[in-house]
Design an enzyme around this catalytic site. Structure first.
Site, PDB file in Angstrom:
ATOM      1  N   ASP A   1      37.519  34.302  47.378  1.00 44.44           N
ATOM      2  CA  ASP A   1      38.086  32.973  47.161  1.00 44.44           C
ATOM      3  C   ASP A   1      39.612  32.984  47.115  1.00 44.44           C
ATOM      4  OD1 ASP A   1      38.056  34.396  44.764  1.00 44.44           O
ATOM      5  OD2 ASP A   1      36.509  33.143  43.861  1.00 44.44           O
TER       6      ASP A   1
ATOM      7  N   ASP B   1      31.184  29.896  32.657  1.00 48.83           N
ATOM      8  CA  ASP B   1      30.178  28.862  32.956  1.00 48.83           C
ATOM      9  C   ASP B   1      29.137  29.369  33.965  1.00 48.83           C
ATOM     10  OD1 ASP B   1      31.639  28.953  35.301  1.00 48.83           O
ATOM     11  OD2 ASP B   1      32.308  26.855  35.226  1.00 48.83           O
TER      12      ASP B   1
ATOM     13  N   HIS C   1      29.801  30.756  36.925  1.00 50.32           N
ATOM     14  CA  HIS C   1      30.158  30.701  38.360  1.00 50.32           C
ATOM     15  C   HIS C   1      30.282  32.103  38.961  1.00 50.32           C
ATOM     16  CE1 HIS C   1      34.701  30.461  37.192  1.00 50.32           C
ATOM     17  NE2 HIS C   1      34.497  31.658  37.680  1.00 50.32           N
TER      18      HIS C   1
ATOM     19  N   GLU D   1      30.920  26.669  41.238  1.00 46.98           N
ATOM     20  CA  GLU D   1      30.770  26.166  39.871  1.00 46.98           C
ATOM     21  C   GLU D   1      29.345  25.637  39.660  1.00 46.98           C
ATOM     22  OE1 GLU D   1      32.915  26.876  37.821  1.00 46.98           O
ATOM     23  OE2 GLU D   1      34.949  26.183  38.231  1.00 46.98           O
TER      24      GLU D   1
HETATM   25  C1  F6R Z   1      37.480  35.640  41.426  1.00 44.51           C
HETATM   26  C2  F6R Z   1      36.158  35.053  41.278  1.00 44.51           C
HETATM   27  C3  F6R Z   1      35.693  34.507  39.975  1.00 44.51           C
HETATM   28  C4  F6R Z   1      35.928  35.462  38.813  1.00 44.51           C
HETATM   29  C5  F6R Z   1      35.486  34.834  37.500  1.00 44.51           C
HETATM   30  C6  F6R Z   1      35.740  35.747  36.328  1.00 44.51           C
HETATM   31  O1  F6R Z   1      37.686  36.100  42.743  1.00 44.51           O
HETATM   32  O2  F6R Z   1      35.450  34.991  42.237  1.00 44.51           O
HETATM   33  O3  F6R Z   1      34.317  34.210  40.056  1.00 44.51           O
HETATM   34  O4  F6R Z   1      35.209  36.646  39.045  1.00 44.51           O
HETATM   35  O5  F6R Z   1      36.172  33.634  37.305  1.00 44.51           O
HETATM   36  O6  F6R Z   1      37.112  35.916  36.166  1.00 44.51           O
HETATM   37  P1  F6R Z   1      37.684  37.013  35.208  1.00 44.51           P
HETATM   38  O7  F6R Z   1      37.308  38.325  35.763  1.00 44.51           O
HETATM   39  O8  F6R Z   1      39.182  36.809  35.228  1.00 44.51           O
HETATM   40  O9  F6R Z   1      37.092  36.765  33.868  1.00 44.51           O
END
Ligand code: F6R
Length: 256
Positions: free
Chosen positions: A63, A132, A134, A139
């Site tokens: 992403d 959440d 995701h 989401e």
């Molecule tokens: C980032 C991504 C997100 C993160 C998630 C957790 O490329 O795809 O799904 O893996 O938001 O983020 P952290 O690791 O910062 O808690």
């Protein structure tokens, strides 16, 4: 799903690093799907320290924020180059990260899918998980068969990610993300989660119903998804003892 619970984050990272090192050893031209954020950082450090050969590896990131210039310190381009790519011998042309500045984003998204397909598909997709549930930036309520596209972040994700920016107001609301259908086509999936703030999302994803309200729960439908947790992230699992027992009694031939 294979649930691997380790006593510390460091130990969980070392298991994950071994899984990736094994893949690159067995398949030097592997295609990796990569993630950003806090979770993969210690893994990237471990992989850099292992001095692996990335010369034939191709990567696709999950992403990117829409509207941030590539050079912005919080863009996922900057993140990946700073924390991984500049430290390994991967050819620049083998790196793919969604372009949040593409003039025609829907076209960019469908081209991204084509590029993944042309590369032979993703051998291993690395994932973190949002508080959440995701995965990527899919989401809650995302279609479980979605493809790479534009998504709008939830307020919770904007608040969670505000720690990387000056304030929550600076977090872009729109992103490009691989879809859940795209992620599910990876031949292997490796989800990492560390810390107590992930415990609820992790327990729901592993032991709850498959639902778009927790997008990571779809991994229950994947044939070779591994989830690597530290104790804090595993704290709300009802079957943690069983998962530990399974891992401790893995036959040698099943080891990585
Ligand atoms: C980032 C991504 C997100 C993160 C998630 C957790 O490329 O795809 O799904 O893996 O938001 O983020 P952290 O690791 O910062 O808690």
């Amino acid at each position: 799903m294979e649930i691997i619970i380790q006593p510390t984050t460091e130990a969980a990272v070392s298991v994950a690093a071994r899984i990736i090192a094994r893949l690159l050893h067995d398949k030097p031209d592997a295609v990796l799907g990569l993630a950003t954020g806090s979770t993969p950082l210690p893994l990237y450090q471990a992989l850099i320290a292992m001095n692996l050969d990335w010369s034939k590896v191709t990567t696709f990131n999950l992403d990117e924020y829409i509207g941030l210039p590539r050079a912005h310190p919080q863009s996922y381009h900057s993140f990946m180059w700073e924390n991984l790519f500049q430290h390994i011998n991967i050819p620049k042309e083998n790196v793919h990260i969604p372009d949040g500045h593409a003039p025609d984003i829907p076209k960019f998204c469908s081209d991204y899918e084509i590029k993944i397909h042309e590369a032979g598909g993703i051998d291993l997709q690395l994932l973190g998980i949002g508080t959440d549930g995701h995965i990527g930036f899919n989401e809650p309520t995302s279609s479980l068969t979605s493809r790479t596209r534009i998504k709008t972040l939830t307020q919770q994700t904007c608040a969670d990610n505000a720690r990387f920016f000056g304030s929550e107001r600076e977090v872009p609301h729109h992103v490009i993300t691989m879809g859940i259908g795209t992620i599910m086509e990876a031949r292997q999936i490796l989800l990492l989660a560390f810390g107590c703030q992930k415990a609820r999302a992790v327990a729901e994803a592993i032991e709850g119903p498959i639902t778009s309200m927790n997008p990571a729960s779809v991994l229950q439908m994947h044939q070779t998804a591994k989830v690597c947790l530290d104790e804090a992230a595993a704290a709300k699992l009802q079957r943690a003892d069983y998962f530990r027992w399974v891992y401790d009694h893995k036959p040698e031939w099943q080891d990585f």
